[in-house]
Design a protein around this motif. Sequence first.
Motif, PDB file in Angstrom:
ATOM      1  N   SER A  59      24.924   8.887 -11.166  1.00 52.48           N
ATOM      2  CA  SER A  59      23.907   8.945 -12.225  1.00 52.48           C
ATOM      3  C   SER A  59      22.517   8.569 -11.741  1.00 52.48           C
ATOM      4  O   SER A  59      21.541   8.713 -12.473  1.00 52.48           O
ATOM      5  CB  SER A  59      24.311   8.004 -13.365  1.00 52.48           C
ATOM      6  OG  SER A  59      24.232   6.638 -12.952  1.00 52.48           O
ATOM      7  N   GLN A  60      22.420   8.058 -10.490  1.00 55.16           N
ATOM      8  CA  GLN A  60      21.155   7.583  -9.911  1.00 55.16           C
ATOM      9  C   GLN A  60      20.654   6.289 -10.552  1.00 55.16           C
ATOM     10  O   GLN A  60      19.518   5.875 -10.325  1.00 55.16           O
ATOM     11  CB  GLN A  60      20.055   8.661 -10.003  1.00 55.16           C
ATOM     12  CG  GLN A  60      20.388   9.943  -9.281  1.00 55.16           C
ATOM     13  CD  GLN A  60      20.559   9.734  -7.786  1.00 55.16           C
ATOM     14  OE1 GLN A  60      19.660   9.245  -7.126  1.00 55.16           O
ATOM     15  NE2 GLN A  60      21.715  10.087  -7.245  1.00 55.16           N
ATOM     16  N   ASP A  62      29.373   2.589 -12.374  1.00 61.36           N
ATOM     17  CA  ASP A  62      29.801   3.264 -13.592  1.00 61.36           C
ATOM     18  C   ASP A  62      31.315   3.471 -13.622  1.00 61.36           C
ATOM     19  O   ASP A  62      31.861   3.940 -14.624  1.00 61.36           O
ATOM     20  CB  ASP A  62      29.089   4.616 -13.738  1.00 61.36           C
ATOM     21  CG  ASP A  62      28.983   5.382 -12.429  1.00 61.36           C
ATOM     22  OD1 ASP A  62      29.442   4.861 -11.394  1.00 61.36           O
ATOM     23  OD2 ASP A  62      28.433   6.490 -12.442  1.00 61.36           O
ATOM     24  N   LEU A  63      32.000   3.126 -12.542  1.00 65.70           N
ATOM     25  CA  LEU A  63      33.457   3.276 -12.487  1.00 65.70           C
ATOM     26  C   LEU A  63      34.184   1.944 -12.604  1.00 65.70           C
ATOM     27  O   LEU A  63      35.400   1.892 -12.456  1.00 65.70           O
ATOM     28  CB  LEU A  63      33.853   3.954 -11.163  1.00 65.70           C
ATOM     29  CG  LEU A  63      33.230   5.330 -10.902  1.00 65.70           C
ATOM     30  CD1 LEU A  63      33.714   5.873  -9.565  1.00 65.70           C
ATOM     31  CD2 LEU A  63      33.561   6.299 -12.030  1.00 65.70           C
ATOM     32  N   ALA A  64      33.440   0.854 -12.866  1.00 68.51           N
ATOM     33  CA  ALA A  64      34.058  -0.469 -12.977  1.00 68.51           C
ATOM     34  C   ALA A  64      33.445  -1.224 -14.149  1.00 68.51           C
ATOM     35  O   ALA A  64      32.297  -1.002 -14.525  1.00 68.51           O
ATOM     36  CB  ALA A  64      33.865  -1.255 -11.688  1.00 68.51           C
ATOM     37  N   ASP A  65      34.228  -2.127 -14.733  1.00 67.57           N
ATOM     38  CA  ASP A  65      33.727  -2.923 -15.846  1.00 67.57           C
ATOM     39  C   ASP A  65      32.911  -4.097 -15.315  1.00 67.57           C
ATOM     40  O   ASP A  65      33.059  -4.497 -14.147  1.00 67.57           O
ATOM     41  CB  ASP A  65      34.890  -3.424 -16.710  1.00 67.57           C
ATOM     42  CG  ASP A  65      35.833  -4.326 -15.931  1.00 67.57           C
ATOM     43  OD1 ASP A  65      35.546  -5.536 -15.831  1.00 67.57           O
ATOM     44  OD2 ASP A  65      36.839  -3.810 -15.400  1.00 67.57           O
ATOM     45  N   PRO A  66      32.019  -4.662 -16.132  1.00 68.80           N
ATOM     46  CA  PRO A  66      31.150  -5.752 -15.683  1.00 68.80           C
ATOM     47  C   PRO A  66      31.882  -6.942 -15.084  1.00 68.80           C
ATOM     48  O   PRO A  66      31.413  -7.552 -14.121  1.00 68.80           O
ATOM     49  CB  PRO A  66      30.385  -6.141 -16.954  1.00 68.80           C
ATOM     50  CG  PRO A  66      30.382  -4.891 -17.777  1.00 68.80           C
ATOM     51  CD  PRO A  66      31.713  -4.242 -17.513  1.00 68.80           C
ATOM     52  N   THR A  67      33.035  -7.303 -15.652  1.00 69.30           N
ATOM     53  CA  THR A  67      33.789  -8.450 -15.147  1.00 69.30           C
ATOM     54  C   THR A  67      34.249  -8.212 -13.716  1.00 69.30           C
ATOM     55  O   THR A  67      34.170  -9.106 -12.856  1.00 69.30           O
ATOM     56  CB  THR A  67      35.007  -8.735 -16.040  1.00 69.30           C
ATOM     57  OG1 THR A  67      34.563  -8.993 -17.378  1.00 69.30           O
ATOM     58  CG2 THR A  67      35.784  -9.935 -15.520  1.00 69.30           C
ATOM     59  N   ASP A  76      20.154 -11.297  -2.929  1.00 70.05           N
ATOM     60  CA  ASP A  76      20.060 -10.558  -4.185  1.00 70.05           C
ATOM     61  C   ASP A  76      21.182  -9.530  -4.257  1.00 70.05           C
ATOM     62  O   ASP A  76      21.711  -9.102  -3.223  1.00 70.05           O
ATOM     63  CB  ASP A  76      18.703  -9.858  -4.292  1.00 70.05           C
ATOM     64  CG  ASP A  76      18.361  -9.477  -5.726  1.00 70.05           C
ATOM     65  OD1 ASP A  76      19.163  -9.786  -6.630  1.00 70.05           O
ATOM     66  OD2 ASP A  76      17.303  -8.872  -5.944  1.00 70.05           O
ATOM     67  N   PHE A  77      21.548  -9.170  -5.475  1.00 73.57           N
ATOM     68  CA  PHE A  77      22.541  -8.138  -5.713  1.00 73.57           C
ATOM     69  C   PHE A  77      21.881  -7.008  -6.497  1.00 73.57           C
ATOM     70  O   PHE A  77      21.159  -7.260  -7.464  1.00 73.57           O
ATOM     71  CB  PHE A  77      23.721  -8.680  -6.533  1.00 73.57           C
ATOM     72  CG  PHE A  77      24.443  -9.818  -5.874  1.00 73.57           C
ATOM     73  CD1 PHE A  77      25.476  -9.574  -4.983  1.00 73.57           C
ATOM     74  CD2 PHE A  77      24.103 -11.127  -6.143  1.00 73.57           C
ATOM     75  CE1 PHE A  77      26.144 -10.615  -4.373  1.00 73.57           C
ATOM     76  CE2 PHE A  77      24.762 -12.185  -5.544  1.00 73.57           C
ATOM     77  CZ  PHE A  77      25.797 -11.930  -4.657  1.00 73.57           C
ATOM     78  N   ILE A  78      22.134  -5.792  -6.085  1.00 76.15           N
ATOM     79  CA  ILE A  78      21.584  -4.645  -6.808  1.00 76.15           C
ATOM     80  C   ILE A  78      22.719  -3.676  -7.095  1.00 76.15           C
ATOM     81  O   ILE A  78      23.462  -3.282  -6.192  1.00 76.15           O
ATOM     82  CB  ILE A  78      20.476  -3.943  -5.988  1.00 76.15           C
ATOM     83  CG1 ILE A  78      19.315  -4.912  -5.744  1.00 76.15           C
ATOM     84  CG2 ILE A  78      19.991  -2.688  -6.702  1.00 76.15           C
ATOM     85  CD1 ILE A  78      18.178  -4.323  -4.955  1.00 76.15           C
ATOM     86  N   ARG A  79      22.836  -3.316  -8.356  1.00 77.82           N
ATOM     87  CA  ARG A  79      23.905  -2.409  -8.777  1.00 77.82           C
ATOM     88  C   ARG A  79      23.345  -0.999  -8.937  1.00 77.82           C
ATOM     89  O   ARG A  79      22.317  -0.813  -9.576  1.00 77.82           O
ATOM     90  CB  ARG A  79      24.506  -2.878 -10.108  1.00 77.82           C
ATOM     91  CG  ARG A  79      25.038  -4.310 -10.052  1.00 77.82           C
ATOM     92  CD  ARG A  79      25.475  -4.792 -11.421  1.00 77.82           C
ATOM     93  NE  ARG A  79      25.954  -6.178 -11.391  1.00 77.82           N
ATOM     94  CZ  ARG A  79      26.396  -6.840 -12.456  1.00 77.82           C
ATOM     95  NH1 ARG A  79      26.406  -6.236 -13.648  1.00 77.82           N
ATOM     96  NH2 ARG A  79      26.816  -8.089 -12.339  1.00 77.82           N
TER      97      ARG A  79
END
Length: 222
Positions: free
Chosen positions: A200-201, A170-175, A192-195
């Motif tokens: 915020s959980q 939540d502190l970074a943009d998607p790019t 795999d990648f998990i964000r």
Amino acid sequence: IALGPDRTVYIADTGNHRVSKWNVSVMTNEAEVAGADRYATAVEASKKAFPDPQKADIVVLATGENWPDALGGTALAGAVNGPLLLTRPNALPAEVIAEITRLEPKRAYVLGGTAAVSDDVLDDIAALTELDIATRLDGADRYWTAIKIAAEVKARAGDVTRLLVLNKIDLADPTTIESHEAAYQKLLDFDDFIRISGISQYGRDALLDRIIELLPEGPKYF
């Protein structure tokens, strides 16, 4: 063993490749493991895990001044079946020296760069091992150090599923997030990648579900 806030106990049985989940409805007893400070506490935990006359072939050491390297080091300590001990950047505490001496390890891992653990301390650690070997695992920052540690865990544990968990999304943009994922993928082949967001959980449930899904097959108790 992991404890949930709702009195749920999760037990990982690595020998039989399964995770058991227990809902505890009776009073439980807690056994505190503590020392005078964080360095002594780590020593006390080591004594609990490796009581006399048990020894450890490999010990893992990380700075006690900050937590990221030690956090990543727990996986490595598990992979090599050794304790995770803490040190000051420029001096190896006396109680840690005594514990390494008691364990009689053949070699050691030191996590983090020279700012985290100096070369002098690394040399002191090596001198306490049978083979006079202390291997440093470090990167440009805590994130790349964690990648180096993960690569060593992979080498030690064999073919395992590798997840990259990116916190603070939540502190970074998607790019920016995608560029970080691509950079990490070049160094270590993740499955795999998990964000997630610790604030915020977001992604918490997805992460837990993915970990359970990727556990080796075996009997499960609920």
